[in-house]
Scaffold this active site. Structure first.
Site, PDB file in Angstrom:
ATOM      1  N   ASP A   1      -5.782  10.188   9.063  1.00 13.39           N
ATOM      2  CA  ASP A   1      -4.361   9.640   9.358  1.00 13.39           C
ATOM      3  C   ASP A   1      -3.930  10.381  10.635  1.00 13.39           C
ATOM      4  O   ASP A   1      -4.367  11.373  10.813  1.00 13.39           O
ATOM      5  CB  ASP A   1      -3.194   9.894   8.220  1.00 13.39           C
ATOM      6  CG  ASP A   1      -3.448   9.141   7.006  1.00 13.39           C
ATOM      7  OD1 ASP A   1      -3.576   7.948   6.991  1.00 13.39           O
ATOM      8  OD2 ASP A   1      -3.232   9.732   5.899  1.00 13.39           O
TER       9      ASP A   1
ATOM     10  N   TYR B   1     -11.466  -3.313   2.824  1.00 19.24           N
ATOM     11  CA  TYR B   1     -10.509  -2.855   4.001  1.00 19.24           C
ATOM     12  C   TYR B   1     -11.181  -2.533   5.345  1.00 19.24           C
ATOM     13  O   TYR B   1     -12.059  -1.548   5.188  1.00 19.24           O
ATOM     14  CB  TYR B   1      -9.535  -1.674   3.386  1.00 19.24           C
ATOM     15  CG  TYR B   1      -8.586  -1.258   4.401  1.00 19.24           C
ATOM     16  CD1 TYR B   1      -8.646  -1.000   5.515  1.00 19.24           C
ATOM     17  CD2 TYR B   1      -7.306  -0.822   3.747  1.00 19.24           C
ATOM     18  CE1 TYR B   1      -7.725  -0.565   6.291  1.00 19.24           C
ATOM     19  CE2 TYR B   1      -6.270  -0.241   4.690  1.00 19.24           C
ATOM     20  CZ  TYR B   1      -6.608  -0.215   5.938  1.00 19.24           C
ATOM     21  OH  TYR B   1      -5.609   0.237   6.609  1.00 19.24           O
TER      22      TYR B   1
ATOM     23  N   GLU C   1       0.807  -1.045  -0.146  1.00 24.46           N
ATOM     24  CA  GLU C   1      -0.097  -0.026   0.062  1.00 24.46           C
ATOM     25  C   GLU C   1       0.910   1.214   0.016  1.00 24.46           C
ATOM     26  O   GLU C   1       1.826   1.433   0.902  1.00 24.46           O
ATOM     27  CB  GLU C   1      -1.065   0.171   1.412  1.00 24.46           C
ATOM     28  CG  GLU C   1      -2.291   0.337   1.084  1.00 24.46           C
ATOM     29  CD  GLU C   1      -3.105   0.143   2.157  1.00 24.46           C
ATOM     30  OE1 GLU C   1      -3.206   1.238   3.177  1.00 24.46           O
ATOM     31  OE2 GLU C   1      -3.708  -1.151   2.442  1.00 24.46           O
TER      32      GLU C   1
END
Length: 263
Positions: A60, A175, A49
C-alpha cells in the site's frame, strides 16, 4: 455460488461492468467507516473491498498506509472488523464484501477460527496480498472449502509461465494490479491494461477486475471498458483522511461508480 458469483452473473445479464470500492475498516473510527460502508451500495458500488488495518502494509501507498494507522490508533482490531461486517449485513444481505489485507492477523487468530467467524459475519471473499500460490494450503484451500472466495492478484510482472500457477486455486474474480508498485503511485492506462487483461482472460473463465491508479470517473470508464470492472481505493480513502463528511465521500463514490458503469 457466492454473492460475488451472483453479482457478476447479474452484471453480465445487464451488460454492465463492476465497480468495486475499497475502504479501510475503522478509518478514522468505527462509526464513520461503518456509515460509509452502509452508503456504498446506494452510491453504485457492486462489491465492497474492506481493508484490514495492519502495521506493515507493504503493498500500500501512503494514503492507505495512513488510513490503516488511523484505524489502528483508533482501536480497530480484526474482531471489530468482523463485527463491522456483521453489522452491515443487518441491512444488506446481497452486496458482496471482500476483506483485503495481510496474513499475519489471520494467522494470529488461527485460520479455522477466522474462517468460521468470517463466514458467520457475512464475508464473501479474501484478498491476502502476501500469500503466494505456493502457500495455498495455509488459507486459500481452507477458505474455498468454507465457501469463501480466495481472490488472487496478477500483476504486470506475472508472466505466461507464472500465470497458470496464480490462477490454479483462484475464485470469485482475478484482481489485476495495473501498475508496477504500490497503491496510489501512478495512473492506470487503458492502452497498457487492455492487452494484459486479454492475456489473463485467455487463462481463466473468471472475471478480471483492474485496480491501482484509478482516481477519476473518466479513468474508471476507460479501465472498466477493457476489463470486467475496476477498483477505486486511494481516491476514496483520501477523502476520508481529509475528514470530508460521509455524504461528500459517498457523492464522489457515486461519480466514480457512474464512470465505471458507463463503460
Amino acid at each position: 455460488m457466492t454473492r460475488i458469483d451472483d453479482t457478476f452473473a447479474r452484471l453480465r445479464a445487464e451488460g454492465k461492468k463492476a465497480f468495486v470500492a475499497y475502504i479501510m475498516a475503522g478509518d478514522p473510527d468505527l462509526e464513520t467507516s461503518l456509515a460509509v460502508m452502509r452508503g456504498l451500495p446506494a452510491a453504485g458500488v457492486d462489491i465492497i473491498e474492506l481493508g484490514m488495518p495492519f502495521t506493515d502494509p507493504m503493498a500500500d501507498g501512503l494514503t492507505i498506509q495512513l488510513a490503516g494507522q488511523r484505524a489502528l490508533d483508533g482501536g480497530q482490531t480484526l474482531q471489530k472488523t468482523l463485527d463491522m461486517v456483521a453489522e452491515f449485513r443487518k441491512g444488506d444481505a446481497t452486496t458482496p464484501v471482500v476483506m483485503m489485507g495481510y496474513y499475519n492477523p489471520i494467522y494470529s487468530r488461527g485460520v479455522d477460527r477466522f474462517l468460521a467467524d468470517a463466514k458467520a459475519a457475512g464475508i464473501d471473499g479474501l484478498i491476502v496480498v502476501d500469500l503466494p500460490p505456493e502457500e495455498d494450503v495455509e488459507l486459500c484451500i481452507p477458505a474455498q472449502a468454507a465457501g469463501i472466495n480466495f481472490i488472487r492478484l496478477a500483476t504486470p510482472t506475472t508472466d505466461n509461465k507464472r500465470l497458470p500457477k496464480v490462477m490454479q486455486n483462484t475464485s470469485g474474480f482475478v484482481y489485476y494490479v495495473s501498475i508496477t508498485g504500490i497503491t496510489g503511485a501512478a495512473a492506470a492506462e487503458a492502452a497498457d491494461v487492455g492487452p494484459e487483461v486479454a492475456r489473463i482472460k485467455a487463462a481463466t473463465d473468471l472475471p478480471v477486475i483492474v485496480g491501482f491508479g484509478i482516481t477519476t470517473p473518466e479513468a474508471a470508464e476507460r479501465i472498466a471498458g477493457v476489463a470486467d470492472g475496476c477498483v477505486v481505493g486511494s481516491a476514496i480513502v483520501k477523502l476520508v483522511g481529509e475528514g470530508r463528511p460521509v455524504a461528500e465521500v459517498l457523492a464522489r463514490v457515486a461519480e466514480l461508480a457512474a464512470g465505471a458503469h458507463r463503460a
